[in-house]
Design a protein around this motif. Structure first.
Motif, PDB file in Angstrom:
ATOM      1  N   GLU A 243     -10.468   6.527   6.192  1.00 47.26           N
ATOM      2  CA  GLU A 243     -11.668   5.784   5.802  1.00 47.26           C
ATOM      3  C   GLU A 243     -11.514   4.292   6.082  1.00 47.26           C
ATOM      4  OE1 GLU A 243     -13.436   8.429   2.065  1.00 47.26           O
ATOM      5  OE2 GLU A 243     -12.024   6.807   1.688  1.00 47.26           O
ATOM      6  N   SER A 244     -10.328   3.775   5.869  1.00 51.21           N
ATOM      7  CA  SER A 244     -10.128   2.331   5.983  1.00 51.21           C
ATOM      8  C   SER A 244     -10.135   1.840   7.425  1.00 51.21           C
ATOM      9  CB  SER A 244      -8.812   1.929   5.310  1.00 51.21           C
ATOM     10  OG  SER A 244      -7.709   2.326   6.093  1.00 51.21           O
TER      11      SER A 244
ATOM     12  N   VAL B 120       0.833  -1.193   0.000  1.00 55.26           N
ATOM     13  CA  VAL B 120       0.000   0.000   0.000  1.00 55.26           C
ATOM     14  C   VAL B 120       0.874   1.252   0.000  1.00 55.26           C
ATOM     15  CG1 VAL B 120      -1.722   1.314   1.291  1.00 55.26           C
ATOM     16  CG2 VAL B 120      -1.927  -1.171   1.132  1.00 55.26           C
ATOM     17  N   SER B 121       1.923   1.231   0.778  1.00 58.74           N
ATOM     18  CA  SER B 121       2.827   2.389   0.817  1.00 58.74           C
ATOM     19  C   SER B 121       3.441   2.653  -0.552  1.00 58.74           C
ATOM     20  CB  SER B 121       3.942   2.166   1.844  1.00 58.74           C
ATOM     21  OG  SER B 121       3.425   2.149   3.158  1.00 58.74           O
ATOM     22  N   LYS B 122       3.799   1.585  -1.254  1.00 58.28           N
ATOM     23  CA  LYS B 122       4.379   1.737  -2.585  1.00 58.28           C
ATOM     24  C   LYS B 122       3.367   2.340  -3.552  1.00 58.28           C
ATOM     25  CE  LYS B 122       7.708   0.851  -5.648  1.00 58.28           C
ATOM     26  NZ  LYS B 122       9.037   1.504  -5.587  1.00 58.28           N
ATOM     27  N   GLU B 123       2.112   1.902  -3.463  1.00 66.32           N
ATOM     28  CA  GLU B 123       1.071   2.469  -4.331  1.00 66.32           C
ATOM     29  C   GLU B 123       0.873   3.950  -4.039  1.00 66.32           C
ATOM     30  OE1 GLU B 123      -2.503   0.241  -5.468  1.00 66.32           O
ATOM     31  OE2 GLU B 123      -1.823  -1.314  -4.078  1.00 66.32           O
ATOM     32  N   PHE B 124       0.842   4.298  -2.750  1.00 74.49           N
ATOM     33  CA  PHE B 124       0.713   5.705  -2.396  1.00 74.49           C
ATOM     34  C   PHE B 124       1.914   6.509  -2.905  1.00 74.49           C
ATOM     35  CE2 PHE B 124      -2.228   4.802   1.410  1.00 74.49           C
ATOM     36  CZ  PHE B 124      -3.341   5.227   0.708  1.00 74.49           C
ATOM     37  N   ALA B 125       3.113   5.946  -2.739  1.00 75.35           N
ATOM     38  CA  ALA B 125       4.323   6.651  -3.171  1.00 75.35           C
ATOM     39  C   ALA B 125       4.324   6.884  -4.674  1.00 75.35           C
ATOM     40  CB  ALA B 125       5.554   5.849  -2.751  1.00 75.35           C
TER      41      ALA B 125
ATOM     42  N   ALA C   8      -7.293  -2.828   4.656  1.00 74.01           N
ATOM     43  CA  ALA C   8      -6.193  -2.126   3.994  1.00 74.01           C
ATOM     44  C   ALA C   8      -6.423  -1.974   2.501  1.00 74.01           C
ATOM     45  CB  ALA C   8      -4.879  -2.862   4.249  1.00 74.01           C
ATOM     46  N   GLU C   9      -7.125  -2.937   1.898  1.00 70.33           N
ATOM     47  CA  GLU C   9      -7.349  -2.886   0.445  1.00 70.33           C
ATOM     48  C   GLU C   9      -8.147  -1.652   0.036  1.00 70.33           C
ATOM     49  OE1 GLU C   9      -8.029  -5.474   2.389  1.00 70.33           O
ATOM     50  OE2 GLU C   9      -6.362  -6.803   1.846  1.00 70.33           O
ATOM     51  N   GLN C  10      -9.022  -1.198   0.924  1.00 68.27           N
ATOM     52  CA  GLN C  10      -9.875  -0.042   0.614  1.00 68.27           C
ATOM     53  C   GLN C  10      -9.051   1.221   0.360  1.00 68.27           C
ATOM     54  OE1 GLN C  10     -12.705   0.816   3.731  1.00 68.27           O
ATOM     55  NE2 GLN C  10     -13.154   2.859   2.944  1.00 68.27           N
ATOM     56  N   MET C  11      -7.862   1.284   0.949  1.00 68.79           N
ATOM     57  CA  MET C  11      -7.080   2.515   0.898  1.00 68.79           C
ATOM     58  C   MET C  11      -6.753   2.971  -0.516  1.00 68.79           C
ATOM     59  SD  MET C  11      -4.302   2.065   3.935  1.00 68.79           S
ATOM     60  CE  MET C  11      -4.764   1.377   5.522  1.00 68.79           C
ATOM     61  N   THR C  12      -6.480   2.040  -1.402  1.00 68.80           N
ATOM     62  CA  THR C  12      -6.012   2.422  -2.736  1.00 68.80           C
ATOM     63  C   THR C  12      -7.039   2.204  -3.839  1.00 68.80           C
ATOM     64  OG1 THR C  12      -4.977   0.236  -2.963  1.00 68.80           O
ATOM     65  CG2 THR C  12      -3.587   2.036  -2.148  1.00 68.80           C
TER      66      THR C  12
END
Length: 452
Positions: free
Chosen positions: A138-139, A3-8, A244-248
């Motif tokens: 939200e998550s 998730v951090s990588k997707e955000f980055a 956690a999946e909801q985040m991205t």
């Protein structure tokens, strides 16, 4: 991909050129809204105490303090974050329950001023910071919110993203910045039992910690690569939902900042629905508080968890009392910054009406929270008749919006003690922010000399 990588990847790829015109305009409105709250809060004793500590700790004069003078980039974020939160007029996001402006904007402004970044770069960073912290909030909501102050915990990530964007961090560095932000995320609701000053420390420290995380990452300091979804990470440790999946989901296809809500009453957002309804009833039916025998407020559980206080003992506690806010609105017809005062706290009329206010949880409204922040207010009059009104969205939500002009008027009211030329300067600078070559120009017109 973590998730951090997707955000980055999202953050490093975000450019001002891709931002729609309405997103740029709305972000500037968020900045102006933040600025007004920061001015109004700068003289408050808890903020002054934090400014004194910042002076004692010292450091380079990187950025301007809303309390006057300059300090290090981290201390500026600390003090300015606190200043913007204390009068309870800062922005809010329903689904994540985060006041992002008090964390993301002071962090971004401090770094942008220090690094002489442009207005475009500042806007980019703020949009990115709001996006990430709202998605994380939200998550983990609503269970996270029972113990943890989302603005502080989730906001730390938003501050790290905004600071990292302005510092030019690459993807790997941003992953580490998020890791260091997550391990510093904190802020417990226990302060509300005492009406303590910790609520101001929360956004200030989150803004400060976000910058620290970004600066460490810039130097090569490593942190958890899966701080959000890892087996000992943020989501599992601090939420019952663990989604956690909801985040991205949909990351990059929407702009979460556009879901932002603005406050027009100087109290906890969980009291605004009832205050709105009372004010509307007075306007529509010319009600006098003397005619009201009973007030019944039905709402969601979290509103009562945070604001069920039938006997607040301080002005600050009154801002977190649904009973007081309801009574204040019925007696005064408003609940603005100057309506919450020592004189009003023990006003016999307000105290009398407050004793007639009953609060209760409605299971249907509770099930829909936090997508909607609902309330029904029922007035029972001395002649036995009743009047009832319901809302799903407090004034200032996207579904029940305030205009940009209303935010301008709010800013003018909150900054009224400043010199006129300074107020005009701020309005003009924010209005054309995307054309400003150096954010330091925003802090002209006497701020360095402690004009607040």
């Amino acid at each position: 991909m973590s998730v951090s990588k997707e955000f980055a990847r999202y953050v490093t790829g975000l450019t001002f050129a891709q931002l729609p015109t309405e997103v740029v305009a709305f972000t500037k409105t968020c900045i102006l809204d933040w600025l007004g709250s920061a001015y109004a809060g700068a003289k408050k004793p808890p903020v002054q105490m934090m400014a004194q500590v910042a002076a004692e700790l010292g450091g380079g004069e990187h950025a301007t303090l809303m309390t006057g003078g300059r300090s290090s980039v981290t201390h500026a974020a600390l003090v300015n974050g606190a200043a913007s939160h204390i009068v309870e007029l800062d922005d809010i996001h329903k689904a994540s329950i985060i006041h992002a402006g008090t964390v993301v904007i002071p962090a971004a402004l401090a770094v942008a001023q220090w690094q002489q970044k442009s207005g475009e770069e500042l806007i980019e960073a703020i949009v990115a910071g709001y996006e990430v912290c709202y998605r994380i909030g939200e998550s983990v909501s609503p269970s996270h919110y029972y113990f943890w102050h989302n603005t502080s915990t989730c906001g730390t990530f938003g501050a790290a993203v905004a600071a990292g964007k302005l510092l030019g961090l690459d993807e790997e560095q941003l992953v580490h910045a998020l890791g260091s932000a997550g391990t510093q995320a904190a802020g417990l609701w226990e302060f509300i039992e005492d009406g303590a000053m910790s609520k101001q420390l929360h956004p200030g420290k989150a803004a400060m910690n976000g910058i620290l995380a970004a600066l460490l990452a810039q130097k090569g300091f490593t942190a958890a690569s899966k701080i959000l979804e890892g087996k000992r990470g943020f989501v599992r440790a601090m939420s019952q939902e663990a989604n956690a999946e909801q985040m991205t989901q949909g990351l990059g296809s929407t702009y979460k900042i556009m879901e932002n809500s603005f406050k027009i009453h100087a109290s906890c957002r969980h009291t605004h629905h009832a205050i709105d309804l009372i004010i509307e009833m007075i306007a529509q039916h010319a009600i006098s508080w003397r005619e009201v025998e009973r007030v019944r407020v039905q709402t969601y559980q979290v509103a009562l968890t945070i604001t069920d206080n039938p006997n607040p003992a301080s002005v600050y506690a009154a801002k977190f009392s649904l009973q007081y806010g309801t009574a204040l609105a019925l007696v005064k017809g408003s609940a603005g910054l100057h309506d919450f005062s020592e004189e009003a706290l023990y006003d016999p009329a307000i105290r009398e009406v407050m004793s007639r206010v009953e609060v209760a949880v409605d299971p249907v409204m509770d099930a829909r929270y936090p997508e909607t922040w609902e309330a029904t207010v029922e007035l029972t009059f001395t002649d036995g008749t009743t009047l009832q009104k319901h809302t799903e969205y407090p004034k200032g939500d996207p579904e029940n919006p305030v205009s940009h002009d209303e935010i301008v008027q709010k800013f003018l009211a909150l900054s009224a003690e400043l010199p006129q030329e300074s107020i005009l300067h701020d309005l003009q600078m924010v209005e054309r922010l995307e054309q400003v070559p150096d954010v330091a120009l925003l802090f002209a017109q006497g701020k360095e000399r402690g004009r607040v």
